[in-house]
Design a protein around this motif. Structure first.
Motif: not given
Length: 526
Positions: A123-128
């Protein structure tokens, strides 16, 4: 076999039995168990041993404390963990701190390489996620650890979003990962897919050490691991006997001999391959699991031959029905006897009985064997009964005892266990022995009475121990009138043997197997 060429790289064997293997159903290891297995793996020459996840449970941390007391000769102990959590700096992440506290010199951490998992599971971003991977590796590296990166779900991620899956690998390399391991976590990839992906990764990341971590959900883990090696990886992760979650991990007991003996790669020391079967059975024993008889290379049935045509050819040339010498992996050839057997099976199995192809005794026994198996007897696990049958068909065999009569008494007493007593009359040598004994049930009473009768003439009977007793109902629909087969395993401290009895009366079947077990144990005695 002769290795193929001298330019092939050494394939490092990374064992994860103590971590991924314990996720298999029915597998639970104490810290002491894990130390025992680790020491055996080190003795075998495995390169890396993953001890567990110190951030997940106290038992794994106890293992890391205990293993420090042992001086390993070949293996490097690794600790397993994950990248830092989303939004958390590596220095503040409890999981990464536990890796440092474990005291290992090498950590293996996993991170998501499938965009689907990043957005749905984390449940996070690809960048993170890229930040988490790079900074987690760099943090451990900065604290003096060597780091391997397991790219979880890599092959699924590669198929779904090739660019992002490769970006995750680059992030790990930028962070300082010593090796990048490509994981087929769901176990659904095919060998050709593995080959294509590994070849592309090798081209995209020249000079980076690559590994493979395959699961067996499609029965492809061994094939996928070998294909990955052919495509360029130099580290193979797996477990002894293929233990692991769901359908298990890649089986190192198959991968290592295939790589070393079939393909000519250097893996563990070549001389140690002859202890592979012993390792397999040791791990089964420690994990309290039944060995898989038809497991390739190391299974009890891996080099077992039953068909008469097969055995006839084997006697002329083993390579006719064996792909390799069983001794090269510490296994043995076995010849089984059944209704499918031919005279060749008897000739091979009982070489010391002076049988030949023209032997009428051998053919007589073979016909008797087929008739008896039709009635429900089974001699594959009852070789003691089979040899006695063969000896009785030949001249010169003198039975050590003969039953004349037997009586069982079962007495039900109020609020007490059923009382069992056996009374037998036997000819033992030239004497008639009439004796009785009690026991814990009728079969135990029979066993005790038989021993009591025999020990007066054959004191060596005291060393014979009943090790296993199995009853099989042969005609389930017949209910209590059904035939039963009794298999008994007996040992004398030096060897073990099986005997069999069949009857509609469980006591009669038990007596047949018991009597054979004692008679076989007395072969060569008085």
């Amino acid at each position: 076999m002769t290795p193929i060429g001298n330019l092939k790289p050494t394939i490092k064997i990374y064992d994860t039995t103590l971590r991924d293997g314990t996720q298999g159903e029915g597998v639970s290891l104490s810290a002491d168990d894990k130390v025992k297995i680790a020491l055996r793996l080190d003795k075998m020459g495995f390169h890396y041993i993953e001890g567990g996840w110190p951030g997940s449970n106290p038992k794994d941390m106890e293992f890391f404390d205990r293993i420090k007391k042992h001086q390993l000769k070949n293996a490097v102990i690794t600790a397993f963990g994950s990248t830092c959590r989303p939004g958390v700096e590596p220095g503040q992440d409890a999981n990464l701190k536990c890796l440092l506290d474990s005291g290992v010199k090498l950590a293996t951490i996993f991170g998501k390489s499938w965009d689907f998992h990043v957005t749905k599971a984390l449940n996070t971003t690809l960048e993170e996620n890229l930040r988490m991977v790079e900074e987690s590796v760099a943090f451990l590296k900065g604290n003096g650890l060597r780091v391997f990166f397991d790219a979880e779900h890599f092959f699924d991620g590669f198929k779904a979003n090739e660019e992002y899956a490769l970006a995750v690998l680059r992030a790990a390399v930028l962070g300082g990962a010593e090796a990048v391991i490509l994981c087929d976590t769901n176990g659904g990839s095919m060998p050709f897919e593995i080959q294509q992906a590994v070849e592309q990764v090798a081209a995209e990341l020249p000079g980076v050490e690559l590994g493979i971590h395959a699961h067996n959900d499609s029965e492809m883990a061994v094939a996928n691991s070998i294909m990955a090696v052919q495509a360029g990886v130099t580290q193979v992760q797996g477990t002894v006997n293929g233990l692991g979650e769901r359908c298990g991990n890649a089986n190192l007991c198959s991968i290592v001999p295939n790589l070393a003996l079939k393909l000519g790669y250097t893996t563990i020391p070549r001389d140690n391959l002859s202890f592979l079967t012993e390792l397999s059975r040791f791990v089964y024993e420690i994990t309290n699991l039944n060995p898989v008889a038809n497991q390739p290379f190391v299974g009890e049935s891996a080099f077992a031959h039953k068909g008469g045509i097969h055995v006839s050819a084997l006697m002329k040339e083993p390579g006719t029905y064996e792909h390799m010498d069983p001794a090269s992996v510490g296994n043995v050839r076995r010849v089984l006897m059944s209704e499918l057997s031919g005279l060749s099976n008897l000739l091979y199995k009982y070489k010391g009985l002076n049988l030949d192809k023209t032997s009428p005794e051998g053919r007589k026994v073979l016909e008797q064997l087929k008739k008896m198996e039709h009635k429900g007897y089974q001699f594959e696990a009852a070789e003691g009964s089979l040899e006695l049958m063969l000896r009785k068909a030949m001249n010169g065999y003198r039975e050590p005892f003969q039953l004349q009569s037997m009586r069982l008494i079962l007495e039900v007493r109020e609020q007490q266990p059923i009382h069992s007593e056996a009374v037998i009359k036997m000819r033992v040598g030239e004497e008639i022995v009439h004796t009785a004994a009690e026991g814990n049930g009728p079969v135990n009473a029979l066993d005790n009475a038989l021993r009591k009768a025999l020990e007066t003439i054959y004191p060596e009977v005291a060393a014979l121990r009943l090790l296993d007793y199995k009853v099989r109902v042969l005609e389930e629909k017949a209910g209590t009138e059904a035939q039963v087969r009794v298999l008994i395993e007996t040992g004398n401290g030096k060897e073990t043997w099986g005997t069999v009895g069949v009857s509609t009366n469980i006591i009669e079947a038990s007596w047949q197997a018991l009597a054979d077990s004692m008679a076989y144990g007395l072969l060569g005695e008085k």
